[in-house]
Design a protein around this motif. Structure first.
Motif, PDB file in Angstrom:
ATOM      1  N   PRO A 215       0.833  -1.205   0.000  1.00  0.00           N
ATOM      2  CA  PRO A 215       0.000   0.000   0.000  1.00  0.00           C
ATOM      3  C   PRO A 215       0.873   1.262   0.000  1.00  0.00           C
ATOM      4  CG  PRO A 215      -0.722  -1.544   1.686  1.00  0.00           C
ATOM      5  CD  PRO A 215       0.598  -2.045   1.163  1.00  0.00           C
ATOM      6  N   ASN A 216       0.505   2.259  -0.753  1.00  0.00           N
ATOM      7  CA  ASN A 216       1.208   3.534  -0.821  1.00  0.00           C
ATOM      8  C   ASN A 216       2.709   3.339  -1.081  1.00  0.00           C
ATOM      9  OD1 ASN A 216       1.593   6.306  -0.756  1.00  0.00           O
ATOM     10  ND2 ASN A 216       1.504   6.459   1.462  1.00  0.00           N
ATOM     11  N   PRO A 217       3.073   2.576  -2.102  1.00  0.00           N
ATOM     12  CA  PRO A 217       4.479   2.240  -2.314  1.00  0.00           C
ATOM     13  C   PRO A 217       5.359   3.422  -2.703  1.00  0.00           C
ATOM     14  CG  PRO A 217       3.197   1.551  -4.180  1.00  0.00           C
ATOM     15  CD  PRO A 217       2.217   2.031  -3.143  1.00  0.00           C
ATOM     16  N   THR A 218       4.777   4.494  -3.196  1.00  0.00           N
ATOM     17  CA  THR A 218       5.572   5.652  -3.593  1.00  0.00           C
ATOM     18  C   THR A 218       5.640   6.714  -2.498  1.00  0.00           C
ATOM     19  OG1 THR A 218       3.662   6.707  -4.595  1.00  0.00           O
ATOM     20  CG2 THR A 218       5.032   5.319  -6.038  1.00  0.00           C
ATOM     21  N   LEU A 219       5.017   6.463  -1.371  1.00  0.00           N
ATOM     22  CA  LEU A 219       5.009   7.374  -0.210  1.00  0.00           C
ATOM     23  C   LEU A 219       4.319   8.699  -0.496  1.00  0.00           C
ATOM     24  CD1 LEU A 219       8.692   6.904   1.013  1.00  0.00           C
ATOM     25  CD2 LEU A 219       6.680   5.618   1.718  1.00  0.00           C
TER      26      LEU A 219
ATOM     27  N   SER B 128      13.736   8.822  19.272  1.00  0.00           N
ATOM     28  CA  SER B 128      13.615  10.236  18.943  1.00  0.00           C
ATOM     29  C   SER B 128      12.903  10.397  17.601  1.00  0.00           C
ATOM     30  CB  SER B 128      15.004  10.884  18.886  1.00  0.00           C
ATOM     31  OG  SER B 128      14.895  12.251  18.594  1.00  0.00           O
ATOM     32  N   PRO B 129      11.567  10.220  17.578  1.00  0.00           N
ATOM     33  CA  PRO B 129      10.826  10.306  16.307  1.00  0.00           C
ATOM     34  C   PRO B 129      10.918  11.671  15.620  1.00  0.00           C
ATOM     35  CG  PRO B 129       9.462   9.306  18.008  1.00  0.00           C
ATOM     36  CD  PRO B 129      10.701   9.811  18.681  1.00  0.00           C
ATOM     37  N   ALA B 130      11.383  12.687  16.330  1.00  0.00           N
ATOM     38  CA  ALA B 130      11.513  14.007  15.720  1.00  0.00           C
ATOM     39  C   ALA B 130      12.533  14.007  14.579  1.00  0.00           C
ATOM     40  CB  ALA B 130      11.912  15.042  16.770  1.00  0.00           C
ATOM     41  N   ILE B 131      13.426  13.037  14.552  1.00  0.00           N
ATOM     42  CA  ILE B 131      14.424  12.979  13.481  1.00  0.00           C
ATOM     43  C   ILE B 131      13.879  12.282  12.236  1.00  0.00           C
ATOM     44  CG2 ILE B 131      16.282  12.966  15.171  1.00  0.00           C
ATOM     45  CD1 ILE B 131      16.816  10.049  14.452  1.00  0.00           C
ATOM     46  N   ASP B 132      12.685  11.703  12.326  1.00  0.00           N
ATOM     47  CA  ASP B 132      12.057  11.011  11.198  1.00  0.00           C
ATOM     48  C   ASP B 132      11.378  12.047  10.301  1.00  0.00           C
ATOM     49  OD1 ASP B 132      12.772   8.861  12.772  1.00  0.00           O
ATOM     50  OD2 ASP B 132      10.728   8.366  13.359  1.00  0.00           O
ATOM     51  N   LEU B 133      11.873  12.201   9.095  1.00  0.00           N
ATOM     52  CA  LEU B 133      11.334  13.208   8.186  1.00  0.00           C
ATOM     53  C   LEU B 133      10.754  12.558   6.932  1.00  0.00           C
ATOM     54  CD1 LEU B 133      14.339  15.697   8.345  1.00  0.00           C
ATOM     55  CD2 LEU B 133      12.258  15.748   9.717  1.00  0.00           C
ATOM     56  N   TRP B 134       9.640  13.091   6.470  1.00  0.00           N
ATOM     57  CA  TRP B 134       9.038  12.727   5.191  1.00  0.00           C
ATOM     58  C   TRP B 134       9.341  13.902   4.288  1.00  0.00           C
ATOM     59  CZ3 TRP B 134       3.383  13.593   3.637  1.00  0.00           C
ATOM     60  CH2 TRP B 134       3.070  12.891   2.472  1.00  0.00           C
TER      61      TRP B 134
ATOM     62  N   PRO C 179       8.644   9.006  -7.365  1.00  0.00           N
ATOM     63  CA  PRO C 179       7.949  10.273  -7.382  1.00  0.00           C
ATOM     64  C   PRO C 179       8.626  11.359  -6.556  1.00  0.00           C
ATOM     65  CG  PRO C 179       6.341   8.585  -7.533  1.00  0.00           C
ATOM     66  CD  PRO C 179       7.697   7.929  -7.380  1.00  0.00           C
ATOM     67  N   THR C 180       7.937  11.962  -5.621  1.00  0.00           N
ATOM     68  CA  THR C 180       8.525  13.157  -5.001  1.00  0.00           C
ATOM     69  C   THR C 180       8.969  12.983  -3.552  1.00  0.00           C
ATOM     70  OG1 THR C 180       6.357  13.992  -4.313  1.00  0.00           O
ATOM     71  CG2 THR C 180       7.171  14.675  -6.484  1.00  0.00           C
ATOM     72  N   HIS C 181       8.472  11.985  -2.847  1.00  0.00           N
ATOM     73  CA  HIS C 181       8.771  11.874  -1.415  1.00  0.00           C
ATOM     74  C   HIS C 181       9.706  10.713  -1.083  1.00  0.00           C
ATOM     75  CE1 HIS C 181       5.211  14.468  -1.063  1.00  0.00           C
ATOM     76  NE2 HIS C 181       5.763  14.850   0.077  1.00  0.00           N
ATOM     77  N   SER C 182      10.384  10.862   0.045  1.00  0.00           N
ATOM     78  CA  SER C 182      11.226   9.800   0.589  1.00  0.00           C
ATOM     79  C   SER C 182      11.280   9.968   2.104  1.00  0.00           C
ATOM     80  CB  SER C 182      12.642   9.862   0.000  1.00  0.00           C
ATOM     81  OG  SER C 182      13.287  11.054   0.386  1.00  0.00           O
ATOM     82  N   PHE C 183      11.794   8.956   2.766  1.00  0.00           N
ATOM     83  CA  PHE C 183      12.019   9.035   4.210  1.00  0.00           C
ATOM     84  C   PHE C 183      13.435   9.512   4.471  1.00  0.00           C
ATOM     85  CE2 PHE C 183       8.889   5.340   4.669  1.00  0.00           C
ATOM     86  CZ  PHE C 183       7.842   6.188   4.960  1.00  0.00           C
ATOM     87  N   GLN C 184      13.596  10.234   5.570  1.00  0.00           N
ATOM     88  CA  GLN C 184      14.922  10.669   5.989  1.00  0.00           C
ATOM     89  C   GLN C 184      15.007  10.529   7.500  1.00  0.00           C
ATOM     90  OE1 GLN C 184      15.918  14.699   4.891  1.00  0.00           O
ATOM     91  NE2 GLN C 184      17.798  14.688   6.063  1.00  0.00           N
ATOM     92  N   LEU C 185      16.156  10.079   7.961  1.00  0.00           N
ATOM     93  CA  LEU C 185      16.460  10.074   9.386  1.00  0.00           C
ATOM     94  C   LEU C 185      17.590  11.081   9.575  1.00  0.00           C
ATOM     95  CD1 LEU C 185      16.442   6.243  10.109  1.00  0.00           C
ATOM     96  CD2 LEU C 185      14.635   7.899  10.589  1.00  0.00           C
ATOM     97  N   ASN C 186      17.274  12.228  10.128  1.00  0.00           N
ATOM     98  CA  ASN C 186      18.258  13.270  10.320  1.00  0.00           C
ATOM     99  C   ASN C 186      18.794  13.159  11.744  1.00  0.00           C
ATOM    100  OD1 ASN C 186      19.856  15.480   9.999  1.00  0.00           O
ATOM    101  ND2 ASN C 186      18.191  16.962   9.944  1.00  0.00           N
TER     102      ASN C 186
END
Length: 152
Positions: free
Chosen positions: A39-43, A62-68, A76-83
């Motif tokens: 489901p939602n494979p392109t985020l 620390s979920p605050a470092i989890d970025l979309w 497409p346009t989105h990805s996950f980032q762990l900052n």
């Protein structure tokens, strides 16, 4: 005369190389595998507009470092980032459980770009649950922590 011909030839080669770089198509996007069932494979979908893609959740100490984000996407346009700049905290993205039929071979594919400067390793884990929602197996794919950049 020969020198003028060689000079023009070098100029034409340089011009051709420059135009091919300027006119080159953008980097290829990662496509979905045939028969994709995630489901939602392109985020891209966020039906409730909460800033988190549908079917996914932030986690870790620390979920605050989890970025979309849109800054490093491959498809497409989105990805996950762990900052993550904190060596004692971690972030994670995890999905809802997906019910799939047994006795079938599945292929897991993901695009990964990572820069690790102070901590490591990075890990992608697939957990398997039975019908009673009990974890019975996990497979982790670890990436070294001292790599400056990479792709998998």
């Amino acid at each position: 005369m020969l020198q003028l011909f060689a000079s023009r030839r070098r100029f034409l080669c340089l011009l051709t190389a420059m135009l091919s770089l300027v006119l080159a198509p953008p980097l290829l996007e990662g496509g979905l595998l045939p028969g994709n069932l995630w489901p939602n494979p392109t985020l891209e979908a966020d039906a409730n507009s909460d800033g988190v893609p549908d079917f996914w959740h932030k986690g870790g100490s620390s979920p605050a470092i989890d970025l979309w984000t849109t800054s490093h996407s491959v498809s497409p346009t989105h990805s996950f980032q762990l900052n993550d700049t904190n060596a004692s905290a971690y972030g994670e993205w995890y999905s809802d459980q997906l019910s799939i039929p047994g006795g079938t071979n599945y292929q897991l594919r993901y695009n990964l770009r990572y820069i690790v400067t102070n901590v490591g390793p990075m890990r992608v884990t697939v957990n398997f649950y039975d019908v009673a929602n009990t974890l019975f197996s996990s497979v982790s794919y670890s990436l070294p922590g001292r790599t400056t950049s990479g792709r998998k």
